[in-house]
Design a protein around this motif. Structure first.
Motif, PDB file in Angstrom:
ATOM      1  N   ASP A 118       0.861  -1.177   0.000  1.00  0.00           N
ATOM      2  CA  ASP A 118       0.000   0.000   0.000  1.00  0.00           C
ATOM      3  C   ASP A 118       0.902   1.232   0.000  1.00  0.00           C
ATOM      4  O   ASP A 118       1.425   1.639   1.038  1.00  0.00           O
ATOM      5  N   PHE A 119       1.069   1.839  -1.182  1.00  0.00           N
ATOM      6  CA  PHE A 119       1.975   2.971  -1.298  1.00  0.00           C
ATOM      7  C   PHE A 119       1.431   4.225  -0.636  1.00  0.00           C
ATOM      8  O   PHE A 119       2.186   5.171  -0.402  1.00  0.00           O
ATOM      9  N   LYS A 120       0.155   4.257  -0.313  1.00  0.00           N
ATOM     10  CA  LYS A 120      -0.392   5.389   0.432  1.00  0.00           C
ATOM     11  C   LYS A 120       0.218   5.416   1.834  1.00  0.00           C
ATOM     12  O   LYS A 120       0.499   6.464   2.384  1.00  0.00           O
ATOM     13  N   LYS A 121       0.408   4.240   2.393  1.00  0.00           N
ATOM     14  CA  LYS A 121       0.963   4.117   3.745  1.00  0.00           C
ATOM     15  C   LYS A 121       2.489   4.039   3.742  1.00  0.00           C
ATOM     16  O   LYS A 121       3.123   4.396   4.733  1.00  0.00           O
ATOM     17  N   SER A 122       3.060   3.574   2.634  1.00  0.00           N
ATOM     18  CA  SER A 122       4.513   3.368   2.577  1.00  0.00           C
ATOM     19  C   SER A 122       5.095   3.957   1.290  1.00  0.00           C
ATOM     20  O   SER A 122       5.650   3.240   0.456  1.00  0.00           O
ATOM     21  N   PRO A 123       5.008   5.275   1.116  1.00  0.00           N
ATOM     22  CA  PRO A 123       5.505   5.872  -0.132  1.00  0.00           C
ATOM     23  C   PRO A 123       7.005   5.697  -0.335  1.00  0.00           C
ATOM     24  O   PRO A 123       7.485   5.709  -1.473  1.00  0.00           O
ATOM     25  N   LYS A 124       7.765   5.538   0.750  1.00  0.00           N
ATOM     26  CA  LYS A 124       9.211   5.385   0.621  1.00  0.00           C
ATOM     27  C   LYS A 124       9.600   4.073  -0.053  1.00  0.00           C
ATOM     28  O   LYS A 124      10.734   3.914  -0.497  1.00  0.00           O
ATOM     29  N   LEU A 125       8.659   3.130  -0.143  1.00  0.00           N
ATOM     30  CA  LEU A 125       8.958   1.845  -0.768  1.00  0.00           C
ATOM     31  C   LEU A 125       8.782   1.863  -2.281  1.00  0.00           C
ATOM     32  O   LEU A 125       9.144   0.899  -2.953  1.00  0.00           O
ATOM     33  N   ILE A 126       8.236   2.945  -2.809  1.00  0.00           N
ATOM     34  CA  ILE A 126       7.927   2.979  -4.236  1.00  0.00           C
ATOM     35  C   ILE A 126       9.165   2.723  -5.080  1.00  0.00           C
ATOM     36  O   ILE A 126       9.120   1.984  -6.066  1.00  0.00           O
ATOM     37  N   ARG A 127      10.287   3.309  -4.701  1.00  0.00           N
ATOM     38  CA  ARG A 127      11.501   3.186  -5.511  1.00  0.00           C
ATOM     39  C   ARG A 127      12.254   1.878  -5.299  1.00  0.00           C
ATOM     40  O   ARG A 127      13.270   1.632  -5.948  1.00  0.00           O
ATOM     41  N   SER A 128      11.748   1.028  -4.417  1.00  0.00           N
ATOM     42  CA  SER A 128      12.409  -0.261  -4.208  1.00  0.00           C
ATOM     43  C   SER A 128      11.498  -1.454  -4.448  1.00  0.00           C
ATOM     44  O   SER A 128      11.973  -2.562  -4.657  1.00  0.00           O
ATOM     45  N   ALA A 129      10.186  -1.227  -4.450  1.00  0.00           N
ATOM     46  CA  ALA A 129       9.248  -2.347  -4.543  1.00  0.00           C
ATOM     47  C   ALA A 129       8.839  -2.671  -5.974  1.00  0.00           C
ATOM     48  O   ALA A 129       8.309  -3.757  -6.220  1.00  0.00           O
ATOM     49  N   ILE A 130       9.071  -1.757  -6.920  1.00  0.00           N
ATOM     50  CA  ILE A 130       8.650  -1.995  -8.304  1.00  0.00           C
ATOM     51  C   ILE A 130       9.833  -2.598  -9.047  1.00  0.00           C
ATOM     52  O   ILE A 130      10.692  -1.904  -9.603  1.00  0.00           O
TER      53      ILE A 130
END
Length: 211
Positions: free
Chosen positions: A32-44
């Motif tokens: 859930d990128f709304k709750k964890s925006p810092k993961l966007i650059r590592s989770a995709i």
């Protein structure tokens, strides 16, 4: 820029939101990128090997925005296909690449109102197709994917059956570099159009279709 409606849906047919893992790759889990925006650059994972290209940051910025407090939409899933030979006859370029972003209303119940989903699709389609008219090296296809919204129940009689929108980005060029430069323009345009549609939602234009 070209924009069109596609009948193609995801091969898994009925999806859920939120989903858990992908059948084809159990290591891919929903975040859930709304709750964890810092993961966007590592989770995709599809974008990580391509981080040297500028379009990747543009894709990240789009996903950051659509999951931010400023947006009334959110993303559910995305993917990217690297440069390959182009066999799309209507685009006279040697190479192409493509990406996908699945989006939905932040108000989950709205995704179960077909009229609302159709409105969202048409507004995005019109915005894309009536602007950036001189750009011919890219396109955006829109389709709908049946989705079970678990927050509203997981049975047909519970009101949780609805749709989400799939935006498929296509970019073309004579070589890899030009192809990814085209993709950057496609993504920038998609971002701009989604901001415009988001504003229409915030000012009540979606609500007006029910009055």
């Amino acid at each position: 820029m070209d924009a069109f409606i596609s009948k193609q849906t995801d091969s898994s047919a009925l999806r859920s939101h939120p989903w858990t893992t992908m059948e084809s790759d159990q290591s891919n889990v929903y975040v859930d990128f709304k709750k964890s925006p810092k993961l966007i650059r590592s989770a995709i994972e599809d974008l990580i090997p391509l981080k040297k290209w500028s379009f990747v940051d543009t894709f990240y910025e789009l996903i950051v925005w659509i999951n931010s407090p400023q947006a009334l939409l959110e993303s559910n899933d995305c993917s990217f296909n690297v440069v390959e030979d182009n066999h799309d006859a209507q685009y006279p370029y040697a190479k192409k690449c493509s990406g996908r972003l699945m989006i939905l209303f932040r108000d989950v119940a709205e995704n179960c109102q077909q009229r609302s989903v159709d409105w969202l699709m048409q507004e995005i389609l019109q915005s894309v197709a009536t602007t950036k008219l001189g750009f011919k090296a890219g396109a955006i296809a829109l389709s709908q994917n049946p989705t079970c919204y678990l927050a509203l129940g997981d049975q047909p009689n519970t009101g949780g059956m609805g749709q989400q929108l799939v935006l498929t980005f296509f970019a073309y060029g004579k070589n890899e570099r030009r192809c990814y430069e085209s993709m950057q323009q496609v993504l920038e345009h998609a971002h701009s159009c989604l901001v415009k549609v988001n504003k229409k939602i915030s000012t009540g234009e979606l609500d007006a279709i029910y009055n």
